[in-house]
Every structure is written in C-alpha cells, then in structure tokens.
Design an enzyme around this catalytic site. Structure first.
Site, PDB file in Angstrom:
ATOM      1  N   HIS A  92     -93.060 -50.609   9.291  1.00 31.97           N
ATOM      2  CA  HIS A  92     -92.418 -49.915  10.393  1.00 31.97           C
ATOM      3  C   HIS A  92     -91.262 -49.052   9.903  1.00 31.97           C
ATOM      4  O   HIS A  92     -91.046 -47.940  10.371  1.00 31.97           O
ATOM      5  CB  HIS A  92     -91.937 -50.919  11.439  1.00 31.97           C
ATOM      6  CG  HIS A  92     -91.331 -50.250  12.625  1.00 31.97           C
ATOM      7  ND1 HIS A  92     -92.099 -49.509  13.505  1.00 31.97           N
ATOM      8  CD2 HIS A  92     -90.053 -50.132  13.037  1.00 31.97           C
ATOM      9  CE1 HIS A  92     -91.294 -48.995  14.425  1.00 31.97           C
ATOM     10  NE2 HIS A  92     -90.063 -49.359  14.161  1.00 31.97           N
TER      11      HIS A  92
ATOM     12  N   ARG B 118    -110.817 -36.263   7.774  1.00 36.67           N
ATOM     13  CA  ARG B 118    -111.687 -36.959   6.824  1.00 36.67           C
ATOM     14  C   ARG B 118    -112.058 -38.321   7.391  1.00 36.67           C
ATOM     15  O   ARG B 118    -111.177 -39.076   7.823  1.00 36.67           O
ATOM     16  CB  ARG B 118    -110.978 -37.140   5.480  1.00 36.67           C
ATOM     17  CG  ARG B 118    -111.890 -37.847   4.461  1.00 36.67           C
ATOM     18  CD  ARG B 118    -111.319 -37.827   3.073  1.00 36.67           C
ATOM     19  NE  ARG B 118    -110.195 -38.748   2.952  1.00 36.67           N
ATOM     20  CZ  ARG B 118    -109.441 -38.836   1.854  1.00 36.67           C
ATOM     21  NH1 ARG B 118    -109.670 -38.053   0.827  1.00 36.67           N
ATOM     22  NH2 ARG B 118    -108.438 -39.682   1.808  1.00 36.67           N
TER      23      ARG B 118
ATOM     24  N   ASN C  72    -107.798 -35.627  -7.568  1.00 34.07           N
ATOM     25  CA  ASN C  72    -107.348 -36.923  -8.094  1.00 34.07           C
ATOM     26  C   ASN C  72    -108.534 -37.826  -8.418  1.00 34.07           C
ATOM     27  O   ASN C  72    -108.643 -38.349  -9.530  1.00 34.07           O
ATOM     28  CB  ASN C  72    -106.465 -37.648  -7.085  1.00 34.07           C
ATOM     29  CG  ASN C  72    -105.313 -36.806  -6.607  1.00 34.07           C
ATOM     30  OD1 ASN C  72    -105.165 -35.654  -7.011  1.00 34.07           O
ATOM     31  ND2 ASN C  72    -104.480 -37.362  -5.760  1.00 34.07           N
TER      32      ASN C  72
ATOM     33  N   CYS D  68    -107.804 -30.046  -1.999  1.00 43.82           N
ATOM     34  CA  CYS D  68    -106.762 -30.801  -1.317  1.00 43.82           C
ATOM     35  C   CYS D  68    -106.131 -31.873  -2.212  1.00 43.82           C
ATOM     36  O   CYS D  68    -105.369 -32.695  -1.743  1.00 43.82           O
ATOM     37  CB  CYS D  68    -107.310 -31.446  -0.048  1.00 43.82           C
ATOM     38  SG  CYS D  68    -108.650 -32.595  -0.354  1.00 43.82           S
TER      39      CYS D  68
END
Lengths: 88, 588
Positions: free
Chosen positions: B199, B342, B463, B511
């Site tokens: 949180h 996605r 990546n 991306c």
C-alpha cells in the site's frame, strides 16, 4: 446433520471474494454451518473464519450443516463451489 | 538527537522515483495495548450499544475513504477498502465481541483488541502469503473500530506534528492512513516492511513523492538520524550523509528539478527527427495511478499496460467487472490516445502466490499465455473485461510470451469467441480490435514473417528477448555480465523482426528497457522503429534525443552495428555517435 466433502476447483481458492459469496449463503440459511480443512474447523458464517482455512485450488473441504435448512444450504454451497463461485 | 552515527547506507525497494533530502519524522502506529477494565452487569448493555455504534461509524468512515481513494487514485486504490467492508460486516466477529463483553464483563475496546490479536496470530501463521497478509487488514479495521470508541488510540495528524516538510518513516502504512498523507506536507516516504506492490508503494506513487519501501532496520536507527537522503531511483537510503555525499545528492536533486522543468518544456514540442520523421513515444504503465503522468508528459498513449500489477496489488482476484472498470477508466481518461493492454503475464520474476505452481525453471515454464490457457475462466473474464472496455476504439491487445503460431491462433480464436458472447449479450465493443504479440522468445523472431500475416502489430520486449537469446537470467547477478542487450545477436533479432513487420506492412514498436537507454535510441531509429514505449517520466528525455537525430545517419549507424561481432564494439559505436550528434548524456 449432513456432511459432505467437496473439492475447491477455482484456480485461486477461497480468497476474499469467494469467501464472501459463501458467507452470503450460509448467513441466509437457518442452520449451523461448519467447514473444516485438515485439522481446522471454522464457522462458515464468518468470512474471516472461511479465509483462515486458506483453502487453495485442489484442496478438499468438509462441509457440515445442521438445522432446518441443512439440505437447501448444502445444495447451494455445493453448487457454488462447483461453479467456481461464479467469478472465473 | 541521541548518539550520532556515521554515514550509513541502507537498501530497500525503490517504490517511487525522485530524491528527498530532509529530517525524518517517525510515524508510529501506537501498539494496541488496550487495558482490561471490568464493567458491572448493568453496564454491559451500554457497552454493546457503544460497540455497535462504533461499528456503524467505522463502516461510514471506510465507505468515505473508499470514495476519496477512488477520486484520488482511481479504481484500484479504492478496492483496498472493499475487503475492509467485508471484514467489518462479519457477523461472527460481531457476535464474538458481544459475547466476550457480556460473558467476561470487559469494556468493548478490550474485547475488540483481544479478538483482533487472536485472528491476527492465526492469519500470520498461514503458509500462503496471500492469506497471511490479511492479518494486516484485520489490524487496520480493528484499530479504526477502537479509535471510534475511545480516546485511547489517537491517530497522529501529520499536518500538526511535522516540523516543516519532513521524510515520513514508518513500520508500515495502513490504508486508513491514506488521507493523512499529503504532498504538501511530506518530502518522502520510507517504510520498514512492504514490497513494490504494498500500500505504501501505491500511495507514494499516486502522491508523486520519492519513496523506498522494505528498508529492513530503518526504524531501529530512528533516534540516531539527524539528516537523511531517500533515493527513490535506486532504493538507497543514506543516513547522516557525509558532507561530500550530501553535496552530490544536493546537486542531483537540483538537476532533477531543473530536468523536470526542462522536460515539461520539451514535452510540448512535437516528436520528430531533424529530417521530419515522426516518432511515437508511448508509455509503459501498470496502474491507473500513472494515467496523470502519461498526460502530463504528453505521451502519445500507452504502448504497454502491464496488467499483472493489478492482480498482484489487489486484495482479491479481480472479477470481470473490477477489471472492466479499470480498463474503461484508462480508455476514457486517455482518449483519443491509444492504449495497448498486455494480457496477464504472470510467471518467472513476478510469481504470484495466488497462482504459483512450483517449477524447477519458472522462466521457461508456465507463464504468459501458457498460464492463461491453463486457467480458462480467468482468461475468459480477462478478455471479456478488455473487450467491453474497447468500445471507444482506442484499445488494442498484446498477447504475451508466445513461442509458436498455434498459441497465437488459439488466443485469436478465444478472442473471437468472446466477441460473439458479448455481442449476444448486447455489450458494445470494438469488433476490429487490433491484436499484436510480444516479441520476446527468439523462435518467434525466426518465423516473424509468417507470424506478421496473422497479427496487427509487433511489440518487442528487449529484456526477455535478451534473456532468452543469451540464456542468462536477468535477475542473476552471477551472469549479469552475459546478459547484455547490446549483444550483436540481440540487434540482429531486432533487425529481423522490424524487417518482417515492414515487409508485411504491420506496426512494430519496442517497449523494453532499451527504449529508455539514451545511447540506444539512435540505433533503434536507425533499425527502422517509429514507436518507442518507455516509463512516463522518460518520455521527454527520449523526445529530446529524437529531435536531434537524422534518421539517415541513424540508419548508417544501425548498419555498422549489424556488422560487428561484440557488444563492446556496439557500445563504442553508439557512444561515439551519441557524443557527436547529441552531446551530453541526459541521464548521467
């Protein structure tokens, strides 16, 4: 009193929302409902209790209903579990 | 200040970017130690009435917080309070407290704290992390009830206790603390516990204040800190910095502020190269909290909306309607910009306790579509929610982690089936919704020309592509020297992918992290990319570079990079080009 064993088949188990769905049924029915898994037994009218079972997918729970509505309650609960808590 | 300690660096998880320098404020949640007081039999009824009134009041408070959170942080932030409402409505919990008050002749606040502690302990013992974390929610709800019954537990009001703007340090931050935190009051947030989906992390991002979470040991140092630095970029906390460290960070902070001002100027200019090639600069986001940043930095839209974070940060698995609200909010607020969603890509580095299956080699196991195919109900709800949010025609779908054509045709078939279902139920949606795939497994690159006939666009994830191509786990420090996105093989893979896309006339974007490396941008433009997707705050940095590039020169650079055989040669070609054409590296 009726007792039945059911298998949790929704992929995420008895997390918050399914537990809430289950409690909605048990609190409406005029009978005591207890659910147990492994060594633990909880009052099925409590969402905290139900979540404490930490019932994951493929785990087996034992439902115990005692009272005037026991048949109705058991059927509704079995239907709920079978239908993966209508959420997937 | 007690004993001074010398400069010390602590490591945590970077949760919100930026640098904060200031004095610490210890935000303590009083330990719940409600003492037991005996009440007489005739007081019992009054005590129960007091307890029930407090329950009602707490319920209203939570509903109010939920509304405010929805206003401030979007749908997801509000969801945190949904579970709290379920807890407070628990009839058994209520009965237990009432029974405890009347059978033990104790005051209500003691009864609640006792029950809370019992439940908390029981939950903390659970093996499954999802369930064990619920102890935290129980505590938050019970604290609120007790607070509403007595003056014993007072919440600190930050606006009255802070000495000017300070860095707030806490063991953890409860959802109920949210409204106490205000950007005008605090410099930064540091918490002892919590991870990137806690949180505290969500809150600090929505406030845009630097934050580091999960800093083990920070609260122990509390009394020994006179000054501290929070580096929200790297997750470093520096206690009592040496004058030289202080200077370095002061300069970095100043540069960061200057950068922000300059970036804002840049963000208003068009994104074109010197020879007038328009380049789309999109954003990678993972929550509705980032929508404002996308707009602020004038990004062309969302190139990658990672949905896994929604599922990880949520207290319970999101239903179709919950998901729909989130996607609809993104679509509406960003309209007419494009938003590319996605499909849930859980696995490998993002293993989620709720769905994890033990595997020896998770990175090559059940993740992405493989996992979704195994959970047809989850996939169905996911697709229905996305399609239902597509009626404005600005949403498209990316299929993650595909290795072969079958996975693509199967997903497309499921999407078609979902469309029919929605049509028969009367839901509006975009019948021509664009469907693309992630290019991250080398096999798909090798057949990219054939694949391009089946999809509307490619999105390259550098990546994972690097990791799978070089067989080097990007999270494993021992092979970090092998994991290298400038390896000539990676660049050849990009080249093949982009050529296939152009040949079949479909869109192709990138991306991965590579789009955010300043020196790599000329290479990406040279290879023919016209769409880059980066973290929102990097949008102006990328734009600044693009505006100084000549795409023909970039093409020559790319051709040269495709000829060399070591990543060192690639790096030096890129650095030379950068120095000559752009000048200083804006990220250094």
């Amino acid at each position: 009193m009726i007792v039945e064993k059911v298998k949790i088949i929704n992929s995420l188990g008895l997390h918050a929302r399914p537990a809430a769905q289950l409690v909605k049924i048990t609190t409406r029915c005029d009978c005591d409902v207890f659910i147990s898994k492994d060594e633990m037994e909880v009052n099925a009218k409590s969402i905290m209790g139900v979540m404490m079972l930490a019932a994951e997918v493929n785990s087996e729970i034992i439902i115990k209903c005692t009272g005037p509505d026991e048949n109705l309650c058991m059927n509704e609960l079995k239907e709920l579990v079978k239908n993966k808590f209508y959420e997937e | 200040m007690n004993k001074k300690v010398k400069e010390k660096v602590l490591k945590g998880v970077a949760a919100s970017p930026g640098i904060a320098i200031g004095t610490p404020f210890n935000y303590v949640h009083e330990t719940l130690n409600v003492s037991r007081e005996t009440i007489s039999d005739h007081e019992i009824e009054a005590e129960i009435i007091k307890y029930k009134a407090a329950l009602e009041k707490t319920k209203t408070d939570i509903v109010e917080d939920k509304k405010n959170a929805a206003k401030r942080g979007g749908q997801e932030a509000a969801k945190i309070f949904d579970a709290h409402l379920l807890i407070i409505d628990d009839q058994v919990l209520i009965d237990e407290a009432v029974y405890f008050i009347s059978s033990h002749n104790v005051q209500a606040s003691y009864a609640v704290s006792k029950i809370m502690k019992d439940y908390q302990m029981a939950f903390e013992k659970l093996q499954n992390q999802y369930f064990s974390q619920r102890a935290f929610d129980i505590e938050d709800v019970c604290r609120r009830i007790i607070k509403n019954m007595s003056s014993e537990l007072d919440h600190v009001d930050l606006s009255t206790v802070l000495k000017g703007k300070q860095i707030v340090i806490s063991n953890n931050i409860f959802p109920s603390d949210t409204l106490n935190f205000n950007k005008d009051l605090i410099l930064g947030i540091v918490t002892e516990s919590g991870g990137s989906t806690s949180h505290a992390a969500i809150l600090s991002k929505s406030l845009e204040v630097p934050a580091v979470v999960g800093v083990t040991g920070i609260t122990k140092y509390m009394n020994k800190i006179s000054l501290m630095i929070v580096d929200g970029f790297t997750g470093k906390i520096i206690i009592n910095p040496k004058p030289s460290t202080f200077e370095t960070y002061k300069i970095r902070q100043h540069e960061e502020q200057k950068q922000v001002e300059e970036d804002l100027k840049y963000s208003k200019m068009p994104s074109v190269t010197l020879d007038n090639q328009a380049i789309k600069i999109l954003s990678n986001i993972q929550s509705t909290l980032e929508i404002d940043s996308v707009i602020k930095w004038n990004s062309d839209g969302v190139g990658l909306f990672r949905t896994e974070f929604l599922f990880e940060s949520s207290l319970s698995i999101l239903s179709e309607d919950d998901q729909f609200k989130i996607y609809d909010e993104v679509s509406e607020k960003l309209y007419p910009r494009d938003v590319t969603i996605r499909l849930l890509d859980i696995g490998g580095d993002k293993l989620n306790d709720k769905m994890s299956i033990k595997e020896d080699n998770p990175f090559m196991g059940v993740r992405g579509m493989r996992l979704l195919f195994d959970h047809p109900d989850l996939l169905r709800a996911h697709l229905r929610a996305i399609l239902r949010a597509s009626a404005r025609n600005n949403i498209s779908i990316i299929i993650p982690f595909v290795a072969n054509l079958t996975e693509i045709t199967k997903t497309k078939m499921l999407i078609e089936r979902t469309k029919k279902e929605l049509a028969s139920e009367g839901y509006p949606f975009n019948d021509k919704i664009k469907i693309g795939i992630m290019i991250e497994i080398p096999s798909i690159v090798m057949i990219s020309e054939a694949v391009a006939e089946k999809v509307d666009f490619f999105s390259i994830g550098t990546n994972d592509l690097t990791q799978y191509l070089l067989a080097a786990d990007r999270g494993n420090e021992r092979v970090s020297n092998i994991y290298d996105s400038f390896h000539p093989a990676v660049i050849k893979m990009l080249d093949i992918t982009i050529r296939s896309a152009k040949k079949k006339n479909i869109d192709v974007g990138l991306c991965g992290q590579m789009a955010g490396y300043p020196i790599a941008i000329p290479l990406l433009i040279g290879l023919g990319l016209r769409e880059l997707s980066v973290t929102p705050f990097l949008v102006p940095v990328v734009k600044k570079i693009i505006r100084r590039l000549d795409s023909k020169k970039c093409r020559i650079l790319a051709d040269n990079c495709l000829k060399v055989s070591t990543s060192r040669s690639v790096s030096s070609l890129l650095s030379d080009f950068f120095e000559k054409n752009i000048g200083e590296n804006p990220l250094q």
